[in-house]
Structure formats: C-alpha cells, structure tokens
Motif scaffolding. Structure first.
Motif, PDB file in Angstrom:
ATOM      1  N   SER B  56      16.538 -29.023  74.290  1.00  7.32           N
ATOM      2  CA  SER B  56      15.294 -28.796  75.040  1.00  7.32           C
ATOM      3  C   SER B  56      14.033 -28.979  74.214  1.00  7.32           C
ATOM      4  N   LEU B  57      14.128 -29.631  73.079  1.00 10.76           N
ATOM      5  CA  LEU B  57      12.915 -29.856  72.302  1.00 10.76           C
ATOM      6  C   LEU B  57      11.983 -30.829  73.020  1.00 10.76           C
ATOM      7  N   CYS B  58      12.583 -31.772  73.760  1.00 11.23           N
ATOM      8  CA  CYS B  58      11.761 -32.720  74.510  1.00 11.23           C
ATOM      9  C   CYS B  58      10.972 -31.997  75.596  1.00 11.23           C
ATOM     10  N   ALA B  59      11.659 -31.022  76.232  1.00  7.78           N
ATOM     11  CA  ALA B  59      10.985 -30.270  77.284  1.00  7.78           C
ATOM     12  C   ALA B  59       9.855 -29.434  76.707  1.00  7.78           C
ATOM     13  N   ALA B  60      10.061 -28.942  75.473  1.00  5.67           N
ATOM     14  CA  ALA B  60       9.008 -28.142  74.846  1.00  5.67           C
ATOM     15  C   ALA B  60       7.842 -29.018  74.422  1.00  5.67           C
ATOM     16  N   ALA B  61       8.144 -30.255  74.034  1.00  5.41           N
ATOM     17  CA  ALA B  61       7.076 -31.130  73.556  1.00  5.41           C
ATOM     18  C   ALA B  61       6.294 -31.749  74.698  1.00  5.41           C
ATOM     19  N   CYS B  62       6.869 -31.751  75.893  1.00  3.75           N
ATOM     20  CA  CYS B  62       6.266 -32.489  77.000  1.00  3.75           C
ATOM     21  C   CYS B  62       4.956 -31.844  77.442  1.00  3.75           C
ATOM     22  N   PRO B  63       3.836 -32.558  77.384  1.00  6.20           N
ATOM     23  CA  PRO B  63       2.573 -31.950  77.778  1.00  6.20           C
ATOM     24  C   PRO B  63       2.430 -31.782  79.287  1.00  6.20           C
ATOM     25  N   ALA B  64       3.240 -32.503  80.045  1.00  4.49           N
ATOM     26  CA  ALA B  64       3.105 -32.435  81.496  1.00  4.49           C
ATOM     27  C   ALA B  64       4.209 -31.617  82.141  1.00  4.49           C
ATOM     28  N   ASP B  65       5.090 -31.020  81.349  1.00 10.04           N
ATOM     29  CA  ASP B  65       6.228 -30.251  81.863  1.00 10.04           C
ATOM     30  C   ASP B  65       7.077 -31.078  82.812  1.00 10.04           C
ATOM     31  N   ALA B  66       7.371 -32.286  82.424  1.00 14.81           N
ATOM     32  CA  ALA B  66       8.094 -33.182  83.317  1.00 14.81           C
ATOM     33  C   ALA B  66       9.600 -33.101  83.111  1.00 14.81           C
ATOM     34  N   GLY B 101       5.433 -40.412  75.134  1.00 15.78           N
ATOM     35  CA  GLY B 101       6.390 -40.637  74.070  1.00 15.78           C
ATOM     36  C   GLY B 101       6.596 -39.463  73.144  1.00 15.78           C
ATOM     37  N   TYR B 102       6.056 -38.284  73.477  1.00 12.68           N
ATOM     38  CA  TYR B 102       6.251 -37.119  72.619  1.00 12.68           C
ATOM     39  C   TYR B 102       7.716 -36.683  72.609  1.00 12.68           C
ATOM     40  N   CYS B 103       8.407 -36.866  73.723  1.00 12.40           N
ATOM     41  CA  CYS B 103       9.822 -36.483  73.804  1.00 12.40           C
ATOM     42  C   CYS B 103      10.638 -37.322  72.824  1.00 12.40           C
ATOM     43  N   GLU B 104      10.243 -38.595  72.738  1.00 15.80           N
ATOM     44  CA  GLU B 104      10.916 -39.511  71.830  1.00 15.80           C
ATOM     45  C   GLU B 104      10.746 -39.023  70.386  1.00 15.80           C
ATOM     46  N   ASP B 105       9.528 -38.571  70.072  1.00 14.80           N
ATOM     47  CA  ASP B 105       9.259 -38.085  68.728  1.00 14.80           C
ATOM     48  C   ASP B 105       9.968 -36.773  68.445  1.00 14.80           C
ATOM     49  N   ALA B 106      10.089 -35.935  69.486  1.00 16.54           N
ATOM     50  CA  ALA B 106      10.645 -34.609  69.257  1.00 16.54           C
ATOM     51  C   ALA B 106      12.158 -34.635  69.133  1.00 16.54           C
ATOM     52  N   CYS B 107      12.801 -35.647  69.665  1.00 19.13           N
ATOM     53  CA  CYS B 107      14.259 -35.625  69.767  1.00 19.13           C
ATOM     54  C   CYS B 107      14.919 -35.721  68.383  1.00 19.13           C
TER      55      CYS B 107
END
Lengths: 160, 166
Positions: B56-66, B101-107
């Motif tokens: 869930s790091l991608c979900a935490a990084a997502c600025p839009a809560d998508a 692309g923040y999810c990509e960076d966080a993964c």
C-alpha cells in the motif's frame, strides 16, 4: 422489403429513421466553448490543425449555448460556476450531450475541498467521462468517439 | 502595389506546397514520448509471480487517493507473489488518477508502471475503476499463472535481489 425491389432501378435506398437521424446527429455535433481550466488548452489543441476535430463534423466551437449540441466541460467546476453551468446546459436545445473532460470535471480529481464540485454529474447529466489530467487531445477525441457510439445506439423510443 | 500583394501572398503559396499536419487520429496514432505516463500496469516476474506485495505504499503516495489496496497472506500452496503478502484487491480509479507517477516511484518492487495507453473514456463512472485483473499484465512465456504452488522456503523475501527470482 418490397419497396426496395420495386424502386431499385430508380436509385432509392431505404433505411430506418433511427439510423438516419442518429447518423445526422453524430456527424454534426457542435460543441460549446466551455473551457474552465487547463483542460481547455488540450481542447483547443484538439480543435486546432494537428488533431482537427472538424474531421468529425465538429466544425467550430460555438460560444452560444443555443447553437450547440455538446457541452465539453473542460476543467474544474467551482461551486460558484456550477449554477452558471446548469443554466448554460438548460439553454442548450435538445438533443444535447455532455462530456466531462478530465479528472476535475469527472470527480473533483486532486481537489478535495469546499470550493470544487466533486464531479459535474452533480449538476448536469454526463454522457461520457474522459480520464486524464489533462487528457491528451487524442484522448478527448477518443471520448467523442465513445459518445458517437452511444448516440448511434439510441432508440427512437428514447427520444423525447 | 502588385509586388506588395505578391509579397503578402508569398506565405500563402509557400504553405500550399507543404504537407498537411493533421494526424488522422483514430487510424493513425502518434507515438507517445518515452516519458509519457498513461494507464497503469501491474507487472510480473518472469516466472509468473506478481511483483506487487500489497504494501500500500502506492496508495499512501497517491495525491488523489485513486489507489485502493487490500492485502492477504501468501502460502506455499497458493502463492501470488514472493514474500508474506500479496494484493488481494488492487483498484485504481482512472477518473481520480492524475498520472503523476508517484506510485511508480513509491513502489519497492517496481510492480506498478505507467504505460502508454491514454484512451480512457467511460460512459459510466463505475467502469473507471480498474481492478487487478485488468491491470495485471499477462503471464510471459515460460511463466505460470498465479496462484502457484511453490516449494517451502524458496520465496521467503518480499523483495528478492530485485532481479527475477526463478
């Protein structure tokens, strides 16, 4: 069935009224100029010569709602803009369609605050949602294609 | 005066000789740039195991809560990904995603990547929620579909040596 064989030599083609009307509606759908934010830049680009929406009969953006069939809500809608949006929609003649372009118009996008309407479908009925922030001009044209598909499938009993 | 008209029309005549710039979009697609961010993909390792470990790091990084991730435990009989956990539910709302692309960076396992597809339009808002089965790429040749039955102790670590475990 019978009439085409009888009139075949005279160059007459018969078709369903539904198809004829839907064909007409699909190929001359004039959008209303309704750019609200950064998505409008992409909408202008889709209208300009590189992507050229007039290939699909969207000849020009009408500035007046009375002459347009399609409302492309391009950009974020603020609470202050929402009554204006509704009023412009009401002024459009039937049949009318709405494309919600981009994330902000579709569901508020990143804006989670009191000023932005979370999705224009709270104000007007939306036919097609286009995702992207902002969508590329191609993505907008893809959304218009989706709308064309939808209009082609409309039935005569749904016309009001 | 006549020469002035000709000088004015010079641009017009010059443009008449040029090719039209219009991209005939639905038939011809202009290739996207290398850094373009489009629709997401959940990648797999070469042996077919999913890269996503459900952290869930991608979900935490997502600025839009998508992004919505729900994780479950892996077992050796039913293994989806290396390590303890995998994503049992993975949903991305395409209408919320702003393709930053923040999810990509966080993964941590480089499971989620943003691809080239930009043709995302929906007639219904519910269609915009892409589930795991739509996001996961198909299994490559030589790999097995998940869940796999694996020998115990082989995939203990969630983040293996970052290369393909086999």
């Amino acid at each position: 069935m019978g009439i085409e064989q009888k009139l075949g030599n005279m160059g007459v083609v018969t078709m369903r009224l539904e198809d004829a009307v839907n064909w007409g509606r699909t190929n001359s759908m004039w959008p209303m100029l309704f750019g609200l934010a950064c998505c409008a830049i992409e909408m202008m680009s889709a209208q300009a010569s590189n992507y050229d929406m007039s290939r699909f009969g969207m000849e020009l953006m009408r500035a007046s709602p009375r002459q347009s069939d399609l409302m492309i809500v391009a950009g974020r809608v603020t609470r202050k803009m929402a009554p204006v949006l509704r009023r412009l929609y009401d002024q459009m003649p039937d049949p009318k369609w709405v494309i919600s372009m981009g994330d902000c118009a579709s569901c508020g996008g990143v804006f989670n605050n009191y000023a932005i309407v979370p999705g224009v479908d709270e104000v007007v009925p939306v036919d097609v949602y286009v995702a992207g922030c902002p969508p590329r001009p191609e993505a907008l044209i893809h959304g218009i294609m989706t709308l064309h598909e939808k209009v082609r499938g409309e039935k005569i009993k749904d016309w009001s | 005066m006549f020469t002035e008209i000709l000088r004015g029309l010079r641009t017009t005549f010059k443009m008449m000789l040029e090719k039209p710039v219009t991209v005939q979009y639905p038939e011809v697609k202009r290739p996207v740039r290398r850094r373009f961010k489009g629709r997401h993909e959940l990648r797999r390792y070469d042996n077919g195991l999913e890269r996503c470990i459900g952290c869930s790091l991608c979900a935490a990084a997502c600025p839009a809560d998508a992004i919505f991730v729900e994780s479950a435990e892996n077992t050796d009989e039913e293994r989806y990904s290396p390590g303890e956990r995998y994503a049992s539910t993975y949903e991305i709302n395409m209408l919320r995603c702003i393709f930053c692309g923040y999810c990509e960076d966080a993964c941590p396992t480089q499971a989620i990547v943003l691809g080239d597809n930009y043709e995302l339009s929906f007639t219904d808002r519910r269609q915009a929620i892409y589930g795991k089965e739509m996001l996961l790429v198909p299994v490559k040749e030589g790999g097995l579909p998940t869940p796999q039955k694996t020998e115990p102790g082989k995939f203990n670590r969630s983040i293996p040596e970052m290369n393909n475990p086999d």
